[in-house]
Design a protein around this motif. Sequence first.
Motif, mmCIF file in Angstrom:
data_model
loop_
_atom_site.group_PDB
_atom_site.id
_atom_site.type_symbol
_atom_site.label_atom_id
_atom_site.label_comp_id
_atom_site.label_asym_id
_atom_site.label_seq_id
_atom_site.Cartn_x
_atom_site.Cartn_y
_atom_site.Cartn_z
ATOM 1 N N GLU A 87 0.836 -1.217 0.000
ATOM 2 C CA GLU A 87 0.000 0.000 0.000
ATOM 3 C C GLU A 87 0.866 1.261 0.000
ATOM 4 O O GLU A 87 0.538 2.255 -0.662
ATOM 5 C CB GLU A 87 -0.915 -0.008 1.230
ATOM 6 N N LEU A 88 1.978 1.205 0.719
ATOM 7 C CA LEU A 88 2.869 2.370 0.765
ATOM 8 C C LEU A 88 3.535 2.599 -0.591
ATOM 9 O O LEU A 88 3.699 3.747 -1.018
ATOM 10 C CB LEU A 88 3.934 2.183 1.859
ATOM 11 N N ALA A 89 3.898 1.513 -1.268
ATOM 12 C CA ALA A 89 4.502 1.659 -2.607
ATOM 13 C C ALA A 89 3.494 2.299 -3.557
ATOM 14 O O ALA A 89 3.837 3.204 -4.330
ATOM 15 C CB ALA A 89 4.946 0.291 -3.123
ATOM 16 N N ARG A 90 2.252 1.848 -3.481
ATOM 17 C CA ARG A 90 1.204 2.422 -4.354
ATOM 18 C C ARG A 90 0.983 3.895 -4.016
ATOM 19 O O ARG A 90 0.834 4.734 -4.906
ATOM 20 C CB ARG A 90 -0.108 1.654 -4.177
ATOM 21 N N ALA A 91 0.954 4.212 -2.717
ATOM 22 C CA ALA A 91 0.731 5.605 -2.297
ATOM 23 C C ALA A 91 1.874 6.484 -2.782
ATOM 24 O O ALA A 91 1.656 7.624 -3.223
ATOM 25 C CB ALA A 91 0.606 5.686 -0.777
ATOM 26 N N VAL B 84 11.654 2.598 6.809
ATOM 27 C CA VAL B 84 13.085 2.296 6.712
ATOM 28 C C VAL B 84 13.603 2.573 5.295
ATOM 29 O O VAL B 84 12.824 2.861 4.380
ATOM 30 C CB VAL B 84 13.395 0.853 7.171
ATOM 31 N N HIS B 85 14.929 2.447 5.151
ATOM 32 C CA HIS B 85 15.609 2.910 3.940
ATOM 33 C C HIS B 85 15.065 2.287 2.657
ATOM 34 O O HIS B 85 14.811 2.988 1.670
ATOM 35 C CB HIS B 85 17.115 2.645 4.081
ATOM 36 N N PHE B 86 14.840 0.937 2.660
ATOM 37 C CA PHE B 86 14.398 0.314 1.408
ATOM 38 C C PHE B 86 13.025 0.839 0.978
ATOM 39 O O PHE B 86 12.709 0.882 -0.213
ATOM 40 C CB PHE B 86 14.411 -1.226 1.503
ATOM 41 N N MET B 87 12.211 1.257 1.935
ATOM 42 C CA MET B 87 10.875 1.781 1.611
ATOM 43 C C MET B 87 10.995 3.161 0.954
ATOM 44 O O MET B 87 10.301 3.461 -0.030
ATOM 45 C CB MET B 87 10.026 1.888 2.881
ATOM 46 N N ALA B 88 11.878 3.983 1.523
ATOM 47 C CA ALA B 88 12.084 5.322 0.959
ATOM 48 C C ALA B 88 12.691 5.209 -0.441
ATOM 49 O O ALA B 88 12.300 5.942 -1.365
ATOM 50 C CB ALA B 88 12.985 6.130 1.885
ATOM 51 N N GLU B 89 13.620 4.270 -0.602
ATOM 52 C CA GLU B 89 14.200 4.036 -1.938
ATOM 53 C C GLU B 89 13.097 3.619 -2.914
ATOM 54 O O GLU B 89 13.066 4.073 -4.061
ATOM 55 C CB GLU B 89 15.226 2.901 -1.865
ATOM 56 N N GLY B 90 12.192 2.777 -2.439
ATOM 57 C CA GLY B 90 11.074 2.325 -3.283
ATOM 58 C C GLY B 90 10.239 3.495 -3.766
ATOM 59 O O GLY B 90 9.847 3.568 -4.940
ATOM 60 N N ALA B 91 10.002 4.460 -2.861
ATOM 61 C CA ALA B 91 9.221 5.651 -3.227
ATOM 62 C C ALA B 91 9.947 6.448 -4.308
ATOM 63 O O ALA B 91 9.338 6.919 -5.271
ATOM 64 C CB ALA B 91 8.991 6.513 -1.987
ATOM 65 N N LYS B 92 11.267 6.577 -4.167
ATOM 66 C CA LYS B 92 12.065 7.339 -5.140
ATOM 67 C C LYS B 92 12.081 6.613 -6.495
ATOM 68 O O LYS B 92 11.969 7.248 -7.556
ATOM 69 C CB LYS B 92 13.497 7.508 -4.611
ATOM 70 N N ARG C 37 9.833 13.404 -7.428
ATOM 71 C CA ARG C 37 9.570 13.952 -6.076
ATOM 72 C C ARG C 37 10.834 13.901 -5.232
ATOM 73 O O ARG C 37 11.669 13.014 -5.417
ATOM 74 C CB ARG C 37 8.475 13.131 -5.347
ATOM 75 N N LYS C 38 10.907 14.806 -4.275
ATOM 76 C CA LYS C 38 12.012 14.735 -3.308
ATOM 77 C C LYS C 38 11.572 13.770 -2.210
ATOM 78 O O LYS C 38 10.501 13.956 -1.609
ATOM 79 C CB LYS C 38 12.245 16.137 -2.731
ATOM 80 N N VAL C 39 12.372 12.719 -1.992
ATOM 81 C CA VAL C 39 12.016 11.744 -0.946
ATOM 82 C C VAL C 39 12.998 11.891 0.207
ATOM 83 O O VAL C 39 14.221 11.870 0.007
ATOM 84 C CB VAL C 39 12.057 10.297 -1.497
ATOM 85 N N ILE C 40 12.457 12.069 1.412
ATOM 86 C CA ILE C 40 13.337 12.203 2.584
ATOM 87 C C ILE C 40 12.992 11.143 3.631
ATOM 88 O O ILE C 40 11.845 10.710 3.753
ATOM 89 C CB ILE C 40 13.289 13.634 3.184
ATOM 90 N N LEU C 41 14.033 10.717 4.347
ATOM 91 C CA LEU C 41 13.913 9.703 5.409
ATOM 92 C C LEU C 41 14.491 10.347 6.669
ATOM 93 O O LEU C 41 15.641 10.787 6.651
ATOM 94 C CB LEU C 41 14.727 8.469 4.992
#
Length: 306
Positions: A40-44, A58-66, A72-76
């Motif tokens: 769901e987070l990847a889709r969002a 965590v890092h792999f999730m933020a990387e997934g968003a990028k 978009r600017k993705v920040i963790l």
Amino acid sequence: MDLFQKVAQLKKEKNAVILAHYYQDPDIQDVADFIGDSLELARAAQRSTADIILFAGVHFMAEGAKILNPSRKVILPDLRAGCSLSDSCPPERLAEFKKNNPDHFVISYINCSAAVKALSDVICTSSNALKIVERAPKDRPILFAPDRNLGRWVTEKTGRAMTLWPGSCIVHETFSERKMIDLKLKHPDAKIIAHPECEENILKISDFIGSTSQLLKFVSESPNQTFIVATEAGILHQMQKKASQKTLVPAPPNQNCACNECPFMKLNTLEKLVQALETESPEIFVPEAIRKAAQKSLALMLEWSA
Ligand code: 13P
Ligand code: SF4
């Protein structure tokens, strides 16, 4: 102004969105615009039109968003928020496996780095792993990386033999079967519910197995009153909110420790969220060649699990 108001003000000022995983601290979940499981987070992340995506996870999730939304600017909030599962599969070792086994179709659990995603044929999450494995080409052997527990469970459910990468989650391997059986004796009507990252002995005694969102849905919709919950303790916050009249018992770890809390997820704090929004950092970058290859395996997952 308190931290909650500060986050709200900065979100508006910066046109930022906060995506949070269920394992985040309750305070962080409460300021999030969207809470979900990994799928769901990847889709969002993919559909977000905000200028800034703050990933409370965590890092792999933020990387997934990028990977899915590169403009978009993705920040963790804390760059040290890693994952033991992701760490158990360095891309060089996967590349070596592929060199020695070129016939294998590689399915990687989303808990892996962008470089590992780039080397994979398709990605899966705990909520779509069965579907993804069932769609894999029938004429090719499968490597399932990096979670051996999820892989073993999927093999059992689908009947599809797979080579399993020897990785695991330090949090989900912490639960004590003996203590859970003791708890079940104290609460005979309780349903044991578990995340598939748990070890085989825990899954064997569970009444329901699923991703964080699936566990939450099960608790809200089940006619049962009491649940022994074998996953990271952060999920209890939404369970309590959605099913306030139900009794939720966190599954006990082997030691008398807080090992059912993910030390990586818990690195994020409300203070760090404020700082991250103020400074628009730390930012996540993925080299374009890796991003493009990783996007392919992630896009195939989204297509197969639509
Ligand atoms: P899901 O939320 O997809 O079930 O994943 C759990 C997990 O371990 C995330 O790191
Ligand atoms: Fe990784 Fe386990 Fe933490 Fe999830 S709970 S982020 S799999 S270490």
